[in-house]
Design an enzyme around this catalytic site. Structure first.
Site, PDB file in Angstrom:
ATOM      1  N   GLU A 127       0.819  -1.214   0.000  1.00 30.39           N
ATOM      2  CA  GLU A 127       0.000   0.000   0.000  1.00 30.39           C
ATOM      3  C   GLU A 127       0.856   1.269   0.000  1.00 30.39           C
ATOM      4  O   GLU A 127       0.615   2.187  -0.783  1.00 30.39           O
ATOM      5  CB  GLU A 127      -0.932  -0.021   1.215  1.00 30.39           C
ATOM      6  CG  GLU A 127      -1.985  -1.124   1.131  1.00 30.39           C
ATOM      7  CD  GLU A 127      -2.742  -1.312   2.423  1.00 30.39           C
ATOM      8  OE1 GLU A 127      -3.957  -1.089   2.429  1.00 30.39           O
ATOM      9  OE2 GLU A 127      -2.102  -1.664   3.446  1.00 30.39           O
TER      10      GLU A 127
ATOM     11  N   GLU B 279      -4.029  -9.667   3.542  1.00 28.35           N
ATOM     12  CA  GLU B 279      -4.676  -9.420   4.835  1.00 28.35           C
ATOM     13  C   GLU B 279      -5.848 -10.353   5.129  1.00 28.35           C
ATOM     14  O   GLU B 279      -6.025 -10.792   6.273  1.00 28.35           O
ATOM     15  CB  GLU B 279      -5.159  -7.964   4.917  1.00 28.35           C
ATOM     16  CG  GLU B 279      -4.052  -6.946   5.131  1.00 28.35           C
ATOM     17  CD  GLU B 279      -3.412  -6.468   3.847  1.00 28.35           C
ATOM     18  OE1 GLU B 279      -2.685  -5.461   3.890  1.00 28.35           O
ATOM     19  OE2 GLU B 279      -3.640  -7.100   2.794  1.00 28.35           O
TER      20      GLU B 279
END
Length: 253
Positions: free
Chosen positions: A113, A133
């Site tokens: 990210e 995740e």
């Protein structure tokens, strides 16, 4: 300012922020997130710094959040953590100084990210990108509110739901990366991009970044999502399964 988890080097017009936890593949602990924010703000406050380069020490750019931090006694603790990592990570966008990510090795989870939301992302052909995740019962907070704009909704859903790893070429095709170069050319390519940015008019660079980023959604929705999921039983099961090297048994609770 002194830092423990990062290295800060200032060579105007460039400041280099290097994630410096190589023994943990530069995993982002609570303190690391805070130091990243502080270093970005320190660089931004320096009128002699025109470009920030974000890098990682060792064989990885960043393996993502340090999941040993994923233990919360209350919903308030979970929300505070979610707000902390979102606020710190998005400092990359909030500062007026352009940021160039220099990516080698793996860039997974939070590492993927922060690499992707930089103003310019240059990757080695050996770099890999992944959002794993959901395999441990969490969600990619920054990705939820930034990646649909960055790479499109369909590709965002795919990466988050399948957890598949992209090589650098695929990451470039998806729009996560601006340029892919051979490992031995990475330093020179990043230096060339930084030099090009530093030659622009300071106000022009600030306005371009500010106005482009003003179109992005606020992170409040991601904070709410992370706060909720961190209080669920499945995130505990996901962490336990990860550390026990077994498949998790989801209960959807």
């Amino acid at each position: 300012m002194e830092y423990q988890d990062i290295a800060f080097e200032r060579e105007p017009p460039v400041a280099t922020i290097t994630l410096d936890r190589p023994e943990r593949l530069n995993a982002l602990a609570v303190e690391t997130w805070a130091e990243l924010r502080d270093a970005l703000e320190e660089a931004d406050a320096d009128d002699d710094v025109r470009v920030v380069v974000l890098a990682g020490n060792g064989k990885a750019f960043c393996s993502g959040d340090d999941i040993s931090d994923f233990e919360f006694e209350t919903a308030g603790d979970a929300r505070a953590y979610a707000k902390h990592i979102l606020s710190c990570g998005l400092t990359i966008e909030r500062i007026e100084t352009p940021v160039v990510s220099k990516v080698h090795g793996l860039a997974h989870g939070g590492g993927c990210e922060i690499a992707a939301i930089a103003d310019v992302t240059v990757a080695s052909t050996e770099a890999t990108f992944r959002l794993p995740e959901s395999l441990v019962g969490a969600v990619p907070g920054i990705g939820l509110v930034r990646f649909p704009e960055l790479i499109g909704l369909k590709r965002t859903r795919e990466l988050m739901l399948t957890n598949r790893e992209l090589d650098a070429k695929e990451a470039h095709e998806y729009g996560l990366v601006n340029e892919v170069v051979a490992p031995e050319d990475l330093d020179d390519a990043v230096a060339e991009r930084a030099e090009g940015i530093a030659k622009t008019a300071p106000m022009s660079a600030r306005l371009i970044k500010r106005i482009c980023n003003s179109r992005l959604e606020d992170e409040a929705e991601a904070v709410n999502a992370l706060s909720l999921i961190f209080t669920m039983d499945d995130v505990v099961e996901g962490m336990d399964a990860f550390f026990d090297d077994r498949d998790p048994e989801w209960t959807d609770s």
